[in-house]
Every structure is written in structure tokens, then in C-alpha cells.
Write a protein that holds these residues in place. Sequence first.
Motif, PDB file in Angstrom:
ATOM      1  N   LEU A  67      -3.452   6.463   6.004  1.00 14.17           N
ATOM      2  CA  LEU A  67      -3.775   5.039   5.980  1.00 14.17           C
ATOM      3  C   LEU A  67      -3.169   4.340   7.200  1.00 14.17           C
ATOM      4  O   LEU A  67      -1.950   4.209   7.302  1.00 14.17           O
TER       5      LEU A  67
ATOM      6  N   MET B 295      -7.578  -0.252   9.494  1.00 10.95           N
ATOM      7  CA  MET B 295      -8.559  -0.329   8.407  1.00 10.95           C
ATOM      8  C   MET B 295      -8.847  -1.767   7.973  1.00 10.95           C
ATOM      9  O   MET B 295      -9.903  -2.040   7.405  1.00 10.95           O
TER      10      MET B 295
ATOM     11  N   ARG C  86     -13.631   3.256   3.558  1.00  7.01           N
ATOM     12  CA  ARG C  86     -13.933   1.964   2.959  1.00  7.01           C
ATOM     13  C   ARG C  86     -12.836   1.501   1.989  1.00  7.01           C
ATOM     14  O   ARG C  86     -12.268   2.316   1.258  1.00  7.01           O
ATOM     15  N   VAL C  87     -12.625   0.176   1.978  1.00  9.65           N
ATOM     16  CA  VAL C  87     -11.736  -0.457   0.998  1.00  9.65           C
ATOM     17  C   VAL C  87     -12.626  -1.111  -0.058  1.00  9.65           C
ATOM     18  O   VAL C  87     -13.447  -1.967   0.273  1.00  9.65           O
TER      19      VAL C  87
ATOM     20  N   TYR D 199      -8.643   2.330  -1.240  1.00  5.88           N
ATOM     21  CA  TYR D 199      -9.137   2.809   0.054  1.00  5.88           C
ATOM     22  C   TYR D 199      -9.591   4.254  -0.120  1.00  5.88           C
ATOM     23  O   TYR D 199      -8.867   5.072  -0.714  1.00  5.88           O
TER      24      TYR D 199
ATOM     25  N   HIS E 107      -5.242   4.417  -2.966  1.00  4.46           N
ATOM     26  CA  HIS E 107      -6.238   5.191  -2.218  1.00  4.46           C
ATOM     27  C   HIS E 107      -6.621   6.455  -2.970  1.00  4.46           C
ATOM     28  O   HIS E 107      -5.864   6.947  -3.808  1.00  4.46           O
TER      29      HIS E 107
ATOM     30  N   THR F 127       0.827  -1.199   0.000  1.00  3.34           N
ATOM     31  CA  THR F 127       0.000   0.000   0.000  1.00  3.34           C
ATOM     32  C   THR F 127       0.865   1.253   0.000  1.00  3.34           C
ATOM     33  O   THR F 127       2.088   1.194  -0.024  1.00  3.34           O
TER      34      THR F 127
ATOM     35  N   ILE G 116      -3.309  -2.067  -2.268  1.00  2.00           N
ATOM     36  CA  ILE G 116      -4.312  -1.064  -1.892  1.00  2.00           C
ATOM     37  C   ILE G 116      -3.820   0.342  -2.216  1.00  2.00           C
ATOM     38  O   ILE G 116      -2.961   0.897  -1.515  1.00  2.00           O
TER      39      ILE G 116
END
Length: 166
Positions: free
Chosen positions: A41, A46, A160-161, A154, A89, A35, A87
Motif C-alpha cells: 500500500l 493510491m 481500487r479503493v 483497498y 485491504h 491503514t 482503509i
Amino acid sequence: MSAIDDALANNATYAQRFDQGGLTAPPRKQLAVLTCMDARLTVSEMLGLETGDAHVIRNAGAVATEDALRSLLISHHKLGVREIMVIGHTDCGMTTFDDGAFRADLEKQTGCVPVAPAAFHAFPDVETSVRRQVKAIVQHPWVPDALRVAGFVYDVHDGRVRAVDG
Ligand SMILES: [Zn+2]
């Protein structure tokens, strides 16, 4: 007090109540997360991860760079990781510049033209980037089909992911 002094003071308190000394290196959930380094984050919160659950590999933009791939290959082949989440964002800083202009600025400011980094990996669209990173991992010749790799974004505004379709 500087931020480093503050961090060290916090660590002294942390160490007083530390009780995780018995954990072993292989991540309990056999999970690795690639990520972004973005300060908004908090990966463990999360995703509901506890200490010892997962590898978390972070860099600017959640990019499957040579070094991120190095870590992920070690995660899988040496430490038993079977699933990888990539992930990105929303509101990522990597969408706010482009490599060429940034490099030109730095060269102009410093008068230096270093060979590294070869790229900053800025991107205009986070979902497109996440798809590219997933593909880069999946297509690596040392990543077996049995290793599950999935992409997500994210949302820094609602927490929310969300899955990114392949
Ligand atoms: Zn970011």
C-alpha cells in the motif's frame, strides 16, 4: 548494502532536491488515513496525496487501537482534521492467524509471558474488521459527530479503493 544503508543513500539524493521545508503541521486536506502497514500500500499514490496533505496512521491491520485513537484524536482536536478514512485491504496478513494460537506459539518459543501486547487484533474478514474500526472511532466519546469517518477496502490486485457500507 543493507536495506538501511540503501535507504540512507536514497535520502541523501532526496534531500538534495527537497523543497517542502515551508509546510506547516496541519494537513492541508484536513484528512487522516488509518491503514495497514502492508508494504503493497503506497497511500500517497493510491489516494493522490501530496506531502503535507494528510495524516497517515499505519499499523498491522488498520486497527483502531488505543494508540491509533490517540493519534486520530490529536489529528482532529489539535491539527484540524475533519475526515478520517479507514482503509483495510484484500489479502491482509491479519486474516492468516488468530491471536490465541500466535500468542501460544510465542510463549512456547520464548518461555516468556509478557503483558503486552494485550492483543494482536487478528481478524478473519477485512470488511467486518473495517466496519468495527469505523465504529470504534465514531463511538469514541471524544469524537464529535462533525468528524466524518468512512471505511474502505483497498484491493491489492487491481489498485481500487472500495467503500465498505456501514
Ligand atoms: Zn494488512
